[in-house]
Design a protein around this motif. Structure first.
Motif, mmCIF file in Angstrom:
data_model
loop_
_atom_site.group_PDB
_atom_site.id
_atom_site.type_symbol
_atom_site.label_atom_id
_atom_site.label_comp_id
_atom_site.label_asym_id
_atom_site.label_seq_id
_atom_site.Cartn_x
_atom_site.Cartn_y
_atom_site.Cartn_z
ATOM 1 N N PHE A 31 0.836 -1.209 0.000
ATOM 2 C CA PHE A 31 0.000 0.000 0.000
ATOM 3 C C PHE A 31 0.872 1.262 0.000
ATOM 4 N N ARG A 32 1.935 1.270 0.791
ATOM 5 C CA ARG A 32 2.842 2.434 0.788
ATOM 6 C C ARG A 32 3.439 2.656 -0.601
ATOM 7 N N LEU A 33 3.803 1.565 -1.269
ATOM 8 C CA LEU A 33 4.359 1.677 -2.616
ATOM 9 C C LEU A 33 3.325 2.199 -3.601
ATOM 10 N N ILE A 34 2.117 1.688 -3.521
ATOM 11 C CA ILE A 34 1.071 2.106 -4.462
ATOM 12 C C ILE A 34 0.667 3.564 -4.232
ATOM 13 N N ILE A 35 0.698 4.019 -2.979
ATOM 14 C CA ILE A 35 0.370 5.415 -2.671
ATOM 15 C C ILE A 35 1.479 6.345 -3.149
ATOM 16 N N SER A 36 2.725 5.938 -2.948
ATOM 17 C CA SER A 36 3.848 6.811 -3.291
ATOM 18 C C SER A 36 4.102 6.891 -4.789
ATOM 19 N N ASP A 37 3.858 5.808 -5.535
ATOM 20 C CA ASP A 37 4.143 5.838 -6.967
ATOM 21 C C ASP A 37 3.234 4.879 -7.737
ATOM 22 N N PRO A 38 1.956 5.231 -7.873
ATOM 23 C CA PRO A 38 1.005 4.324 -8.528
ATOM 24 C C PRO A 38 1.334 4.037 -9.993
ATOM 25 N N SER A 48 -1.553 -3.742 -16.693
ATOM 26 C CA SER A 48 -2.719 -4.611 -16.677
ATOM 27 C C SER A 48 -3.747 -4.091 -15.677
ATOM 28 N N GLU A 49 -4.853 -3.640 -16.195
ATOM 29 C CA GLU A 49 -5.934 -3.148 -15.346
ATOM 30 C C GLU A 49 -6.471 -4.271 -14.466
ATOM 31 N N VAL A 50 -6.495 -5.492 -14.983
ATOM 32 C CA VAL A 50 -6.993 -6.649 -14.229
ATOM 33 C C VAL A 50 -6.093 -6.931 -13.026
ATOM 34 N N LYS A 51 -4.780 -6.923 -13.223
ATOM 35 C CA LYS A 51 -3.843 -7.174 -12.121
ATOM 36 C C LYS A 51 -3.887 -6.038 -11.100
ATOM 37 N N TYR A 52 -4.005 -4.802 -11.579
ATOM 38 C CA TYR A 52 -4.059 -3.656 -10.664
ATOM 39 C C TYR A 52 -5.332 -3.713 -9.820
ATOM 40 N N ARG A 53 -6.453 -4.068 -10.445
ATOM 41 C CA ARG A 53 -7.705 -4.216 -9.693
ATOM 42 C C ARG A 53 -7.593 -5.305 -8.645
ATOM 43 N N ALA A 54 -6.940 -6.406 -8.989
ATOM 44 C CA ALA A 54 -6.742 -7.493 -8.029
ATOM 45 C C ALA A 54 -5.897 -7.013 -6.855
ATOM 46 N N LEU A 55 -4.904 -6.189 -7.132
ATOM 47 C CA LEU A 55 -4.073 -5.626 -6.067
ATOM 48 C C LEU A 55 -4.894 -4.705 -5.171
ATOM 49 N N LEU A 56 -5.735 -3.867 -5.758
ATOM 50 C CA LEU A 56 -6.604 -2.994 -4.963
ATOM 51 C C LEU A 56 -7.581 -3.813 -4.109
ATOM 52 N N ARG A 57 -8.093 -4.911 -4.666
ATOM 53 C CA ARG A 57 -8.989 -5.782 -3.892
ATOM 54 C C ARG A 57 -8.260 -6.383 -2.695
ATOM 55 N N ARG A 58 -7.010 -6.791 -2.920
ATOM 56 C CA ARG A 58 -6.204 -7.371 -1.834
ATOM 57 C C ARG A 58 -6.017 -6.352 -0.712
ATOM 58 N N ILE A 59 -5.761 -5.114 -1.069
ATOM 59 C CA ILE A 59 -5.585 -4.053 -0.080
ATOM 60 C C ILE A 59 -6.915 -3.767 0.629
ATOM 61 N N ALA A 60 -8.005 -3.726 -0.133
ATOM 62 C CA ALA A 60 -9.321 -3.429 0.447
ATOM 63 C C ALA A 60 -9.777 -4.533 1.401
ATOM 64 N N ALA A 61 -9.351 -5.765 1.158
ATOM 65 C CA ALA A 61 -9.747 -6.878 2.018
ATOM 66 C C ALA A 61 -9.107 -6.790 3.398
ATOM 67 N N PRO A 64 -4.704 -1.386 5.393
ATOM 68 C CA PRO A 64 -3.556 -1.146 6.272
ATOM 69 C C PRO A 64 -3.553 0.248 6.904
ATOM 70 N N PHE A 65 -4.722 0.858 7.055
ATOM 71 C CA PHE A 65 -4.807 2.194 7.648
ATOM 72 C C PHE A 65 -6.067 2.278 8.490
ATOM 73 N N LYS A 66 -6.037 3.174 9.478
ATOM 74 C CA LYS A 66 -7.201 3.346 10.358
ATOM 75 C C LYS A 66 -8.118 4.464 9.869
ATOM 76 N N SER A 67 -7.544 5.463 9.215
ATOM 77 C CA SER A 67 -8.335 6.553 8.667
ATOM 78 C C SER A 67 -7.678 7.036 7.374
ATOM 79 N N VAL A 68 -8.437 7.751 6.583
ATOM 80 C CA VAL A 68 -7.937 8.256 5.319
ATOM 81 C C VAL A 68 -7.110 9.517 5.592
ATOM 82 N N THR A 69 -5.836 9.450 5.250
ATOM 83 C CA THR A 69 -4.932 10.580 5.474
ATOM 84 C C THR A 69 -4.891 11.478 4.247
#
Length: 134
Positions: A31-38, A48-61, A64-69
């Motif tokens: 998540f830190r990597l995706i936030i710093s340099d998507p 690959s939009e499909v792989k990126y979506r799968a990565l976002l799903r993994r993070i959403a499941a 790794p954060f308590k609130s939106v910064t």
């Protein structure tokens, strides 16, 4: 493995494990990597939009954060879809209807609209959130 795609990986040894080196990236690391340099993450995933979506799903499941910064809010790491109507734009009715095509861009949450009515989605040219079904 995802870690091998996103990070430079070295041969893992018991010594590295003993000094605290991880053999696999954790969800907070990714998540830190995706936030710093998507854009780099998308490129490493082969654009690959499909792989990126799968990565976002993994993070959403397992968020790794308590609130939106502010950093999360201002990072263009989410997928926004622009829907393009491919039917005849001249106003003539066509016998065959071509389904609309969606292209994605990486953008911030504030630029994306959740479309719950497909008619309005075609009527207004806005970036749409991906449609997920159960």
């Amino acid at each position: 493995a995802l870690t091998e795609i996103l990070y430079h990986v070295i041969e893992f040894s018991p010594f590295l494990a003993a000094v605290g080196v991880k053999s696999e990236a954790s969800v907070p690391d990714i998540f830190r990597l995706i936030i710093s340099d998507p854009d780099v993450v998308m490129e490493k995933l082969g654009n690959s939009e499909v792989k990126y979506r799968a990565l976002l799903r993994r993070i959403a499941a397992n968020p790794p954060f308590k609130s939106v910064t502010a950093e999360i809010r201002n990072s263009p790491f989410l997928l926004g879809y622009k829907v393009h109507d491919q039917n005849d734009q001249s106003g003539k009715n066509s016998a065959s209807s071509i389904p609309p095509k969606a292209t994605y861009i990486l953008t911030k949450a504030e630029d994306i609209c959740i479309i719950d009515n497909s008619f309005f989605g075609r009527m207004f040219p806005v970036l749409q959130a991906p449609h997920e079904s159960d």
